[in-house]
Design a protein around this motif. Structure first.
Motif, PDB file in Angstrom:
ATOM      1  N   VAL A  61       0.785  -1.011  -0.073  1.00 15.64           N
ATOM      2  CA  VAL A  61       0.022  -0.080   0.057  1.00 15.64           C
ATOM      3  C   VAL A  61       0.990   1.185   0.034  1.00 15.64           C
ATOM      4  N   ASN A  62       1.792   1.179  -0.879  1.00 19.43           N
ATOM      5  CA  ASN A  62       2.879   2.125  -1.081  1.00 19.43           C
ATOM      6  C   ASN A  62       3.230   1.983  -2.609  1.00 19.43           C
ATOM      7  N   ASP A  63       3.317   3.101  -3.448  1.00 13.60           N
ATOM      8  CA  ASP A  63       3.556   2.764  -4.511  1.00 13.60           C
ATOM      9  C   ASP A  63       5.068   2.363  -5.112  1.00 13.60           C
ATOM     10  N   SER A  64       6.074   2.917  -4.071  1.00 16.59           N
ATOM     11  CA  SER A  64       7.357   2.467  -4.311  1.00 16.59           C
ATOM     12  C   SER A  64       7.616   1.208  -3.979  1.00 16.59           C
ATOM     13  N   ASN A  65       7.012   0.584  -2.879  1.00 16.11           N
ATOM     14  CA  ASN A  65       7.077  -0.522  -2.481  1.00 16.11           C
ATOM     15  C   ASN A  65       6.561  -1.642  -3.345  1.00 16.11           C
ATOM     16  N   GLU A  66       5.427  -1.105  -3.799  1.00 13.45           N
ATOM     17  CA  GLU A  66       4.686  -1.876  -4.782  1.00 13.45           C
ATOM     18  C   GLU A  66       5.532  -2.408  -5.845  1.00 13.45           C
ATOM     19  N   ARG A  67       6.363  -1.350  -6.395  1.00 18.25           N
ATOM     20  CA  ARG A  67       7.346  -1.618  -7.451  1.00 18.25           C
ATOM     21  C   ARG A  67       8.489  -2.684  -7.129  1.00 18.25           C
ATOM     22  N   GLU A  68       8.834  -2.251  -6.039  1.00 14.61           N
ATOM     23  CA  GLU A  68      10.161  -2.994  -5.404  1.00 14.61           C
ATOM     24  C   GLU A  68       9.752  -4.376  -5.295  1.00 14.61           C
ATOM     25  N   ILE A  69       8.621  -4.778  -4.747  1.00 11.84           N
ATOM     26  CA  ILE A  69       8.307  -6.088  -4.494  1.00 11.84           C
ATOM     27  C   ILE A  69       8.060  -7.018  -5.884  1.00 11.84           C
ATOM     28  N   ALA A  70       7.605  -6.359  -7.079  1.00 14.02           N
ATOM     29  CA  ALA A  70       7.707  -6.950  -8.241  1.00 14.02           C
ATOM     30  C   ALA A  70       8.803  -6.949  -8.805  1.00 14.02           C
ATOM     31  N   GLU A  71       9.836  -5.922  -8.566  1.00 17.26           N
ATOM     32  CA  GLU A  71      10.902  -6.036  -9.099  1.00 17.26           C
ATOM     33  C   GLU A  71      12.060  -7.016  -8.463  1.00 17.26           C
ATOM     34  N   ARG A  72      11.769  -7.188  -7.282  1.00 15.97           N
ATOM     35  CA  ARG A  72      12.583  -8.337  -6.705  1.00 15.97           C
ATOM     36  C   ARG A  72      11.909  -9.758  -6.559  1.00 15.97           C
ATOM     37  N   GLY A  73      11.114  -9.941  -7.386  1.00 17.19           N
ATOM     38  CA  GLY A  73      10.532 -11.312  -7.667  1.00 17.19           C
ATOM     39  C   GLY A  73       9.428 -11.774  -6.814  1.00 17.19           C
ATOM     40  N   GLY A  74       8.776 -10.853  -6.348  1.00 18.24           N
ATOM     41  CA  GLY A  74       7.966 -11.259  -5.122  1.00 18.24           C
ATOM     42  C   GLY A  74       6.496 -11.823  -5.589  1.00 18.24           C
ATOM     43  N   LEU A  75       6.045 -11.453  -6.734  1.00 15.62           N
ATOM     44  CA  LEU A  75       4.892 -11.853  -7.390  1.00 15.62           C
ATOM     45  C   LEU A  75       4.696 -13.322  -7.460  1.00 15.62           C
ATOM     46  N   ALA A  76       5.750 -14.134  -7.846  1.00 17.15           N
ATOM     47  CA  ALA A  76       5.534 -15.325  -8.308  1.00 17.15           C
ATOM     48  C   ALA A  76       5.316 -16.019  -6.771  1.00 17.15           C
ATOM     49  N   PRO A  77       5.951 -16.122  -5.890  1.00 17.30           N
ATOM     50  CA  PRO A  77       5.470 -16.669  -4.754  1.00 17.30           C
ATOM     51  C   PRO A  77       4.176 -16.307  -3.965  1.00 17.30           C
ATOM     52  N   ILE A  78       3.721 -15.143  -4.452  1.00 17.05           N
ATOM     53  CA  ILE A  78       2.437 -14.617  -3.921  1.00 17.05           C
ATOM     54  C   ILE A  78       1.322 -15.321  -4.738  1.00 17.05           C
ATOM     55  N   LEU A  79       1.465 -15.484  -5.732  1.00 13.67           N
ATOM     56  CA  LEU A  79       0.614 -16.099  -6.896  1.00 13.67           C
ATOM     57  C   LEU A  79       0.548 -17.671  -6.641  1.00 13.67           C
ATOM     58  N   ASP A  80       1.673 -18.286  -6.181  1.00 15.89           N
ATOM     59  CA  ASP A  80       1.803 -19.574  -5.713  1.00 15.89           C
ATOM     60  C   ASP A  80       0.873 -19.924  -4.607  1.00 15.89           C
ATOM     61  N   GLY A  81       1.096 -18.788  -3.577  1.00 17.38           N
ATOM     62  CA  GLY A  81       0.151 -18.991  -2.518  1.00 17.38           C
ATOM     63  C   GLY A  81      -1.165 -18.994  -2.657  1.00 17.38           C
ATOM     64  N   ALA A  82      -1.559 -18.033  -3.550  1.00 21.00           N
ATOM     65  CA  ALA A  82      -3.123 -17.947  -4.128  1.00 21.00           C
ATOM     66  C   ALA A  82      -3.455 -19.106  -4.586  1.00 21.00           C
ATOM     67  N   ASN A  83      -2.683 -20.005  -5.149  1.00 19.72           N
ATOM     68  CA  ASN A  83      -2.983 -21.323  -5.929  1.00 19.72           C
ATOM     69  C   ASN A  83      -2.812 -22.450  -5.086  1.00 19.72           C
ATOM     70  N   THR A  84      -2.867 -22.317  -3.734  1.00 17.74           N
ATOM     71  CA  THR A  84      -2.983 -23.598  -3.082  1.00 17.74           C
ATOM     72  C   THR A  84      -4.419 -23.718  -2.406  1.00 17.74           C
ATOM     73  N   ASP A  85      -4.428 -24.777  -1.623  1.00 21.11           N
ATOM     74  CA  ASP A  85      -5.823 -25.095  -0.759  1.00 21.11           C
ATOM     75  C   ASP A  85      -5.749 -24.342   0.604  1.00 21.11           C
ATOM     76  N   HIS A  86      -4.732 -23.695   0.965  1.00 25.75           N
ATOM     77  CA  HIS A  86      -4.733 -23.140   2.402  1.00 25.75           C
ATOM     78  C   HIS A  86      -5.284 -21.995   2.456  1.00 25.75           C
ATOM     79  N   LEU A  87      -6.569 -21.901   3.131  1.00 25.60           N
ATOM     80  CA  LEU A  87      -7.354 -20.621   3.194  1.00 25.60           C
ATOM     81  C   LEU A  87      -6.661 -19.299   3.698  1.00 25.60           C
ATOM     82  N   ASP A  88      -5.819 -19.663   4.608  1.00 28.96           N
ATOM     83  CA  ASP A  88      -5.187 -18.353   5.186  1.00 28.96           C
ATOM     84  C   ASP A  88      -4.120 -17.772   4.449  1.00 28.96           C
TER      85      ASP A  88
END
Length: 284
Positions: free
Chosen positions: A184-211
C-alpha cells in the motif's frame, strides 16, 4: 552441589511482580539490571526476560506501558541472542507490542524495525517460529504509512519475499501478509515486483490453504494497481489463479479480494467489480 558451582546470588535476582503495576515499576526501576540479564550469555536468564515480556505484551493495557518505560531496550539484545528460543520469544513480544497503533510509531523510532528485519534474515535450524513472529510484527508495523518506507529502507522486503516461498505455510502466510501491507505504497509495490515477489504470492493464492489464499489475494489486489505489475501478473498466469479463487474459494472475503484484483487487471469475474484501490490490515 559444590560451592564453586556457578549460580545467581539471591540479591542479584530481579523478581517481576505479577500485580497490575508490578511489571511497569520493575521495568522502570531495574531496567539497567534487566538489560544486563538480556545481554547475559546465560540463556536461561535471557529466556526468563523474553518470556515475561512476550506474555505481558499480550495484554492491551501493557502494550503501551512496556514500550514507554523502555522495554524495547531489553528486546534488542534478546533479538541478537545465540539461542533461537530466546529470539522466538523476543519476536513474539515484538509482534504483540506492534498491535498497538501508538507503539507502531514508537517502535519504529526506537529501532524495532531494524530488530525485526534482523530476525527475518536469520538462518539455521529451528528458525521458522522466529521468522513467523517477526513477519507478523512487520505486517503490523507496516500498517503505519511512514513505516512502510522505513521497512523498505531497512532492507525488509527482500527477506520477506524469501519467506513467502517457505514450505512452512504459517511462515509464508505472515510474510505475504507483511508484503500485502507494504504494497500500500507505490514505491514498495514496484520493489516487491522487481525483486520477484509476485511469483511466490501467486503460488500462495494457488494453494488450498485458506489463510494463505486470503493474504495472497489481498496482496495481489494491492500489487495489481501498478501498470507494470499487471503485465507480470498476467504473464505468470495470475488471471486464471484469481478466477479459480473467485469460483472455488468458500470464503466470501477471499473471493472479494480476488475479484478486485481481477478488476484491476481489467478482467471482472462474476460480480460487478471495480478498482477500489489498495487494502491493508493488521495481522494481530
Amino acid at each position: 552441589m559444590g560451592s564453586s558451582e556457578s549460580k545467581r546470588e539471591e540479591e542479584d535476582v530481579v523478581e517481576i511482580e505479577e500485580d497490575e503495576e508490578g511489571l511497569t515499576d520493575t521495568l522502570r526501576t531495574h531496567l539497567t539490571r534487566l538489560i544486563a540479564y538480556a545481554e547475559s550469555a546465560d540463556v536461561t536468564l535471557q529466556q526468563e526476560v523474553a518470556e515475561k515480556l512476550a506474555n505481558e505484551a499480550v495484554k492491551p493495557e501493557r502494550q503501551r506501558q512496556i514500550v514507554e518505560v523502555g522495554g524495547l531496550k531489553l528486546l534488542l539484545p534478546l533479538t541478537e541472542s545465540s539461542d533461537t528460543e530466546v529470539q522466538r520469544l523476543a519476536a513474539h513480544a515484538l509482534a504483540n507490542l506492534s498491535v498497538n497503533a501508538e507503539n507502531q510509531i514508537l517502535m519504529a523510532a526506537e529501532g524495532g524495525i531494524e530488530m525485526l528485519v534482523h530476525l527475518v534474515k536469520i538462518e539455521g535450524e529451528n528458525c521458522e517460529a522466529v521468522h513467523r513472529q517477526a513477519s507478523k510484527a512487520l505486517a503490523n508495523l507496516g500498517v503505519n504509512s511512514d513505516n512502510k518506507m522505513r521497512i523498505s529502507q531497512a532492507g525488509g522486503i527482500a527477506p520477506l519475499i524469501e519467506l513467502a516461498k517457505s514450505r512452512n505455510m504459517t511462515v509464508s502466510v505472515e510474510a505475504i501478509a507483511a508484503l500485502a501491507n507494504l504494497a500500500v505504497n507505490d514505491s514498495n509495490e514496484r520493489e516487491i515486483a522487481e525483486r520477484g515477489g509476485l511469483a511466490p504470492i501467486l503460488d500462495g493464492a494457488n494453494t488450498d490453504h485458506l489463510d494463505l489464499q486470503s493474504q495472497a489475494a489481498r496482496a495481489l489486489r494491492n500489487l495489481s494497481v501498478n501498470e507494470d505489475n499487471k503485465k507480470i501478473i498476467i504473464t505468470l498466469g495470475g488471471v486464471n489463479i484469481l478466477k479459480k479463487l473467485c469460483r472455488n474459494c468458500p470464503n466470501d472475503r477471499v473471493r472479494t479480494q480476488a475479484a478486485r484484483a481481477l478488476a484491476n487487471l481489467g478482467t471482472d469475474e462474476g460480480e460487478d467489480t471495480h478498482n477500489e484501490g489498495k487494502y491493508e490490515e493488521e495481522k494481530g
